[in-house]
Scaffold this motif. Structure first.
Motif: not given
Length: 266
Positions: A4-8, A169-171
């Motif tokens: 979620g934090m790295t957009g993978q 947090d991913a959103i």
């Protein structure tokens, strides 16, 4: 950092991303970012964190057959989908913080909604400047603050209530560079001059609440985080909580806001 934090995203999410996310959200921004870059025919252009390639494809049309566009991404799933979309772009696997190109290789380097997810953002910007010839352009788009895109603020709030902070947090992650002052500091570098930040608005368009939630979850980093049961739970709650975003034609629309940073390489 988690996905979620790295957009993978996983492969299935990359397919959903191209089919649904691109026309609903990202396609109009490719036009805005490419227009700011003001690229002439024949330009050699790098798209960093190209995803499934909507910006790179736009750039290829602008620079024409005499130009060249390279799309680079660290996510193999995104590149697999990108390769199916266009043969006019050279698709490369690579890391934004260590670009696999020579100094001064390109006329311009662009990145659309990728910088937020880089491990070392400053290094990535320096790398983009390194591979662009003097007088060339670096153009980067990032989302504005979350509250400036209320549709996603509401989804983040709903996911927080149902599944907690990690999922929410991913959103929120794509909106982490919304502060213009902090963004300007990030681009303060001796290799860049004529720094400009413009804030533009757009309109997200999804066919329905169900389509919006499907795209947001199945086409992004939560695709392998929420179970099928959790997805159905979110969908049921969203049908109630997000009613205000349905317009008179029955489709979901809401305003989006992003900063487009441009600078000239010294």
């Amino acid at each position: 950092m988690n996905n979620g934090m790295t957009g993978q995203v996983i492969q299935s999410a990359a397919d959903v991303y191209e089919t649904f996310f691109v026309p609903a959200l990202f396609q109009e921004w490719a036009n805005q970012v490419a227009t700011v870059a003001q690229l002439p025919k024949g330009a050699r252009v790098l798209d960093v964190a190209c995803g499934t390639g909507i910006l790179a494809r736009n750039l290829a049309e602008r620079v024409g057959a005499s130009g060249a566009v390279v799309g680079l991404d660290i996510n193999e799933g995104m590149l697999t989908v990108a390769q199916r979309q266009s043969s006019a772009v050279v698709w490369r696997h690579g890391n934004a913080e260590a670009l696999p190109f020579d100094n001064d290789e390109f006329s311009a380097a662009l990145s659309q909604f990728g910088l937020m997810f880089f491990t070392d953002r400053k290094q990535a910007i320096q790398e983009m400047a390194r591979v662009v010839e003097p007088g060339g352009r670096v153009v980067v788009a990032v989302w504005d603050r979350l509250e400036k895109t209320q549709g996603y603020a509401k989804i983040a709030e709903l996911v927080q209530q149902l599944f907690g902070s990690d999922a929410a947090d991913a959103i929120r992650a794509p909106f982490c560079l919304g502060d213009r002052n902090e963004l300007q500091k990030l681009f303060s570098d001796q290799s860049l001059t004529d720094l400009q930040i413009v804030t533009r608005t757009g309109t997200a368009r999804f066919p329905s609440i169900d389509g919006w939630i499907y795209t947001e979850i199945k086409g992004w980093t939560l695709a392998d985080y929420l179970s099928d049961e959790q997805f159905e739970q979110l969908l049921a709650e969203a049908r109630i909580a997000l009613q205000s975003y349905i317009n008179a034609q029955g489709i979901v629309t809401f305003t989006t806001s992003a900063h487009i940073v441009s600078a000239t390489v010294v």
